[in-house]
Design an enzyme around this catalytic site. Structure first.
Site, short mmCIF file in Angstrom:
data_model
loop_
_atom_site.label_atom_id
_atom_site.label_comp_id
_atom_site.label_asym_id
_atom_site.label_seq_id
_atom_site.Cartn_x
_atom_site.Cartn_y
_atom_site.Cartn_z
N ASN A 58 0.79 -1.11 0.08
CA ASN A 58 0.18 0.04 -0.02
C ASN A 58 0.82 1.23 0.04
OD1 ASN A 58 0.34 -1.41 2.62
ND2 ASN A 58 -0.44 0.41 3.70
N GLN A 103 -4.62 -3.79 -2.37
CA GLN A 103 -4.16 -3.02 -3.34
C GLN A 103 -3.61 -3.42 -4.64
OE1 GLN A 103 -4.11 0.50 -2.64
NE2 GLN A 103 -4.23 0.42 -0.47
N GLY A 162 -13.76 -2.82 -0.67
CA GLY A 162 -14.83 -2.00 -1.34
C GLY A 162 -14.11 -0.58 -1.62
N THR A 168 -26.40 -10.16 9.17
CA THR A 168 -27.22 -9.52 7.89
C THR A 168 -26.60 -8.93 7.09
OG1 THR A 168 -29.21 -9.50 9.24
CG2 THR A 168 -29.35 -8.31 7.23
N CYS A 225 -3.55 4.44 7.44
CA CYS A 225 -4.09 3.83 8.69
C CYS A 225 -3.00 4.42 9.76
CB CYS A 225 -4.08 2.18 8.83
SG CYS A 225 -5.38 1.68 7.50
N1 PLP Z 1 -4.76 -4.34 3.14
C1 PLP Z 1 -3.98 -3.37 2.55
C2 PLP Z 1 -2.91 -3.40 1.74
C3 PLP Z 1 -4.49 -1.83 2.75
O1 PLP Z 1 -3.87 -1.00 2.02
C4 PLP Z 1 -5.52 -1.90 3.60
C5 PLP Z 1 -6.17 -0.47 3.95
O2 PLP Z 1 -5.18 0.53 3.51
C6 PLP Z 1 -5.97 -2.92 3.98
C7 PLP Z 1 -5.64 -4.19 4.00
C8 PLP Z 1 -7.33 -2.73 4.90
O3 PLP Z 1 -8.52 -2.53 4.22
P1 PLP Z 1 -9.79 -1.77 4.90
O4 PLP Z 1 -9.83 -0.27 5.02
O5 PLP Z 1 -10.84 -2.21 4.16
O6 PLP Z 1 -9.93 -2.55 6.14
#
Ligand code: PLP
Length: 403
Positions: free
Chosen positions: A152, A182, A203, A240, A328
């Site tokens: 990412n 990604q 999504g 659900t 994140c």
């Molecule tokens: N995996 C990767 C490589 C990501 O870049 C991300 C989010 O930035 C995720 C997992 C997590 O995805 P989500 O935000 O849908 O939980």
């Protein structure tokens, strides 16, 4: 907020495409039934979920749509793959140092609280794994291998198809999970022709809304459901269904497949032009990660000896949205674990910016960024506490250019 927004942070999240938005609206208005209901008002909703499952299967090349399970996000999909292990005597997991926290933190949790031993594979300065080290790390008691398809932060692609084949040859019972959050929609995925057992998508990274994701689980793969509850998703994920989100994810997957060529041609050209323009005009810019083995929409650029957060703030004032490290972890000044694993010097890690494009990015937007960013960098260079280092770097770059 700036009047015009140039959104180059598509690895953090994407705009919902019109097709996905339109497709979901009826399920928030008139078609609000519960697919588990006995009456036909609810019961007929099942057919839309079926279509969405087929559309997601199409994006990842699954042989059977039933191999697709809908979840709430990429994070839930990773948790499902990693926490669902069913063989208590196998206590070894292999992953990499550069995974997203939704894999790394689950690995650490399993290590700390459930007696697993985890091998964290390192990467070289280009962000690549060593195939021999990978092969050597596989043991008879390895239960799970979890390796991302595309990073990412840098966009670097791991050869997961080859690695899955290597793994199965050495230990046919090992489960191979791929975080493809990604990679989906950016590079072709044909899961049926691989030995990968599980694969996650999200999504909101492919122009569907937030709050929906999916996991592919190859037929015959045994994992314990992470979300225990009702019989939804054939008992594999209770709760659900988020019908509107699922329908939108299906439509977004169909669109992503349609735009895949655009991603690898037009989007890639724009990314390359952005990168070239920045490198030519900012002597302290350097690319992080392989320049060749990357998803087409991402570039991670370090501006040595200046602060990434300051660059982001100056860009944000002009409406340019990018990221310093993964979405994140931004808001948290810890330097990127991915760039550190690659051995990037601290003074470059701190000045790293990730630009991530999408099919909605335009050439005019790239022109605008190329017009504004070098001036921001020049200004920040002039107030950097590392004046001696910057002067030396400039001299080196100028002499290399002359040669
Ligand atoms: N995996 C990767 C490589 C990501 O870049 C991300 C989010 O930035 C995720 C997992 C997590 O995805 P989500 O935000 O849908 O939980």
């Amino acid at each position: 907020m700036a009047e015009k927004i140039i959104y180059l942070d598509n690895n953090a999240t994407t705009r919902v495409c019109n097709e996905a938005l339109e497709s979901m609206l009826p399920f928030l208005r008139e078609k609000y039934g519960n697919p588990s209901s006995m009456h036909s008002f609810g019961g007929e909703i099942g057919k839309y979920i079926k279509t969405a499952r087929e559309q997601v299967a199409g994006l990842i090349g699954a042989a059977d749509p039933q191999e697709v399970i809908f979840t709430s996000c990429g994070t839930e999909s990773s948790n499902m793959a990693m926490r669902g292990l069913t063989e208590p005597h196998k206590k070894h997991i292999i992953t990499t140092k550069v995974e997203h926290p939704c894999v790394l933190n689950v690995a650490k949790h399993l290590e700390k609280n459930h007696g697993y031993k985890v091998t964290y594979l390192g990467v070289n300065s280009e962000g690549a794994l060593d195939p021999d080290e990978f092969k050597d790390s596989i043991r008879p008691d390895t239960a799970l291998i979890s390796i991302m398809w595309a990073n990412n932060e840098t966009g670097v692609i791991f050869p997961v198809e080859q690695f899955a084949a290597i793994a199965k040859e050495k230990n046919p019972e090992v489960l191979f999970f791929v975080d493809a959050v990604q990679a989906a929609g950016k590079i072709p995925i044909d899961i049926k022709n691989t030995q990968i057992d599980m694969l996650s998508i999200s999504g909101h990274k492919i122009h569907a809304p937030k709050g929906v994701g999916a996991i592919y689980v190859k037929k015959g793969t045994l994992i314990t459901p992470f979300m225990q509850g009702g019989h939804q998703e054939r008992g594999r994920r209770g709760g659900t269904e988020n019908v509107a989100g699922i329908v939108a994810l299906g439509m977004a997957s169909e669109q992503a497949l349609k735009y895949l060529d655009d991603e690898t041609t037009r989007v890639k050209q724009m990314r390359d032009r952005l990168e070239k323009g920045i490198l030519e005009n900012s002597f302290n810019a350097r690319i992080n990660g392989s320049r060749f083995n990357r998803v087409p929409n991402t570039t991670n650029i370090s501006f040595e000896y200046i602060e990434g957060e300051l660059i982001l703030l100056h860009m944000s004032d002009l409406g340019i949205c990018a990221s310093s490290g993964s979405a994140c972890t931004s808001g948290n000044l810890e330097p990127s674990h991915v760039l550190r694993a690659m051995g990037i010097p601290f003074t470059a890690v701190h000045g790293s910016i990730r630009f991530s494009l999408s099919r909605y990015t335009t050439d005019e937007e790239i022109d605008y960024v190329l017009e504004k960013v070098p001036a921001i960098i020049e200004k920040l260079n002039s107030i950097s506490p590392f004046q001696t280092e910057l002067k030396e770097l400039k001299e080196i770059k100028t002499s290399v250019k002359k040669q």
